[in-house]
Design a protein around this motif. Structure first.
Motif, mmCIF file in Angstrom:
data_model
loop_
_atom_site.group_PDB
_atom_site.id
_atom_site.type_symbol
_atom_site.label_atom_id
_atom_site.label_comp_id
_atom_site.label_asym_id
_atom_site.label_seq_id
_atom_site.Cartn_x
_atom_site.Cartn_y
_atom_site.Cartn_z
ATOM 1 N N ARG A 9 4.295 -7.608 35.328
ATOM 2 C CA ARG A 9 4.769 -7.925 33.989
ATOM 3 C C ARG A 9 5.665 -7.300 33.906
ATOM 4 N NH1 ARG A 9 -0.063 -11.153 33.646
ATOM 5 N NH2 ARG A 9 -1.158 -8.427 31.994
ATOM 6 N N HIS A 10 4.995 -5.329 33.646
ATOM 7 C CA HIS A 10 5.628 -4.225 33.215
ATOM 8 C C HIS A 10 7.366 -4.257 34.729
ATOM 9 C CE1 HIS A 10 7.253 -0.897 31.238
ATOM 10 N NE2 HIS A 10 6.837 -0.314 32.914
ATOM 11 N N THR A 11 6.666 -4.289 35.699
ATOM 12 C CA THR A 11 7.757 -4.106 36.403
ATOM 13 C C THR A 11 8.852 -5.635 36.409
ATOM 14 O OG1 THR A 11 6.379 -2.704 37.999
ATOM 15 C CG2 THR A 11 8.966 -4.219 39.171
ATOM 16 N N HIS A 12 8.166 -6.729 36.323
ATOM 17 C CA HIS A 12 9.173 -6.959 36.553
ATOM 18 C C HIS A 12 10.019 -7.388 35.029
ATOM 19 C CE1 HIS A 12 10.644 -11.420 36.824
ATOM 20 N NE2 HIS A 12 10.277 -11.747 34.974
ATOM 21 N N GLN A 13 9.619 -7.068 33.777
ATOM 22 C CA GLN A 13 10.405 -7.073 32.518
ATOM 23 C C GLN A 13 11.712 -5.522 33.252
ATOM 24 O OE1 GLN A 13 7.518 -5.899 29.447
ATOM 25 N NE2 GLN A 13 6.913 -7.422 29.175
ATOM 26 N N GLN A 14 11.460 -4.575 33.501
ATOM 27 C CA GLN A 14 12.302 -3.194 33.604
ATOM 28 C C GLN A 14 13.130 -3.863 35.003
ATOM 29 O OE1 GLN A 14 9.769 -0.302 35.462
ATOM 30 N NE2 GLN A 14 10.051 0.422 33.851
ATOM 31 N N ILE A 15 12.746 -4.874 35.594
ATOM 32 C CA ILE A 15 14.145 -5.681 36.450
ATOM 33 C C ILE A 15 14.973 -6.647 36.015
ATOM 34 C CG2 ILE A 15 14.170 -7.425 38.183
ATOM 35 C CD1 ILE A 15 11.819 -5.647 39.674
ATOM 36 N N GLU A 16 14.465 -7.887 34.450
ATOM 37 C CA GLU A 16 15.284 -8.032 33.985
ATOM 38 C C GLU A 16 16.131 -7.530 33.416
ATOM 39 O OE1 GLU A 16 12.246 -10.612 31.664
ATOM 40 O OE2 GLU A 16 12.720 -11.972 33.619
ATOM 41 N N GLN A 17 15.894 -6.068 32.583
ATOM 42 C CA GLN A 17 16.535 -4.676 31.937
ATOM 43 C C GLN A 17 17.803 -4.726 33.140
ATOM 44 O OE1 GLN A 17 13.861 -2.560 30.754
ATOM 45 N NE2 GLN A 17 13.590 -3.915 28.958
ATOM 46 N N LEU A 18 17.197 -4.468 34.048
ATOM 47 C CA LEU A 18 17.921 -3.936 34.842
ATOM 48 C C LEU A 18 19.424 -5.043 35.216
ATOM 49 C CD1 LEU A 18 16.505 -1.380 37.631
ATOM 50 C CD2 LEU A 18 19.123 -1.191 36.695
ATOM 51 N N ALA A 19 19.171 -6.090 35.513
ATOM 52 C CA ALA A 19 19.976 -7.367 35.802
ATOM 53 C C ALA A 19 20.910 -6.922 34.689
ATOM 54 C CB ALA A 19 19.441 -8.838 36.598
ATOM 55 N N ASP A 20 20.088 -7.229 33.356
ATOM 56 C CA ASP A 20 21.259 -7.317 32.250
ATOM 57 C C ASP A 20 22.218 -6.033 32.291
ATOM 58 O OD1 ASP A 20 20.079 -9.847 31.668
ATOM 59 O OD2 ASP A 20 18.634 -8.853 30.038
ATOM 60 N N HIS A 21 22.034 -5.476 32.416
ATOM 61 C CA HIS A 21 22.509 -3.773 32.140
ATOM 62 C C HIS A 21 23.351 -4.036 33.256
ATOM 63 C CE1 HIS A 21 23.641 0.729 31.268
ATOM 64 N NE2 HIS A 21 23.398 0.605 32.292
ATOM 65 N N ILE A 22 23.426 -4.517 34.532
ATOM 66 C CA ILE A 22 24.346 -4.943 35.739
ATOM 67 C C ILE A 22 25.359 -5.175 34.837
ATOM 68 C CG2 ILE A 22 24.507 -5.461 38.165
ATOM 69 C CD1 ILE A 22 21.808 -3.856 38.676
ATOM 70 N N ARG A 23 24.616 -6.743 34.918
ATOM 71 C CA ARG A 23 25.848 -8.040 34.131
ATOM 72 C C ARG A 23 26.854 -7.573 32.840
ATOM 73 N NH1 ARG A 23 22.025 -11.752 32.953
ATOM 74 N NH2 ARG A 23 20.506 -11.458 35.370
ATOM 75 N N GLN A 24 26.582 -6.993 32.261
ATOM 76 C CA GLN A 24 26.952 -5.827 31.181
ATOM 77 C C GLN A 24 27.737 -4.979 31.350
ATOM 78 O OE1 GLN A 24 24.093 -4.159 28.022
ATOM 79 N NE2 GLN A 24 23.708 -6.337 27.600
ATOM 80 N N MET A 25 27.284 -4.422 32.637
ATOM 81 C CA MET A 25 28.490 -3.538 32.838
ATOM 82 C C MET A 25 29.405 -4.200 33.672
ATOM 83 S SD MET A 25 26.479 -0.260 33.961
ATOM 84 C CE MET A 25 27.407 0.296 35.015
ATOM 85 N N GLU A 26 29.235 -5.365 34.509
ATOM 86 C CA GLU A 26 30.233 -5.791 35.407
ATOM 87 C C GLU A 26 31.465 -6.579 34.181
ATOM 88 O OE1 GLU A 26 28.033 -8.057 38.247
ATOM 89 O OE2 GLU A 26 27.642 -7.390 39.299
ATOM 90 N N GLU A 27 31.166 -6.934 33.332
ATOM 91 C CA GLU A 27 32.225 -7.080 32.011
ATOM 92 C C GLU A 27 32.782 -6.732 31.613
ATOM 93 O OE1 GLU A 27 29.701 -9.758 29.233
ATOM 94 O OE2 GLU A 27 28.947 -10.589 30.703
#
Length: 86
Positions: A68-86
């Motif tokens: 669960r913790h790893t999944h949360q971290q992956i989601e946060q990383l994915a959100d961060h990458i999306r924000q950087m791409e915008e």
């Protein structure tokens, strides 16, 4: 000689100390002892299996928490990458 030894020899209805080992040598007594030992061994195995099952359940719960913790971290990383791409 005393009268007690003569009475015990003449009275076969009284069990003597010499007849008791014959009872122990009875094959059923041996089988009963084997069954008791087998029950003790099986009980020990049951306790060990229960302890193993409890330990595995605890390990499983810990792994679920880590996932669960790893999944949360992956989601946060994915959100961060999306924000950087915008």
């Amino acid at each position: 000689m005393s009268a007690a030894p003569a009475e015990s020899i003449n009275n076969p209805a009284e069990p003597s100390l010499q007849s008791q080992p014959i009872l122990v040598a009875d094959p059923l007594v041996g089988k009963i002892d084997e069954l008791i030992t087998l029950c003790q061994v099986l009980d020990q195995h049951r306790r060990e299996y229960r302890e193993t099952a409890e330990r595995l359940a605890d390990d499983n719960a810990n792994l679920r928490q880590i996932l669960r913790h790893t999944h949360q971290q992956i989601e946060q990383l994915a959100d961060h990458i999306r924000q950087m791409e915008e």
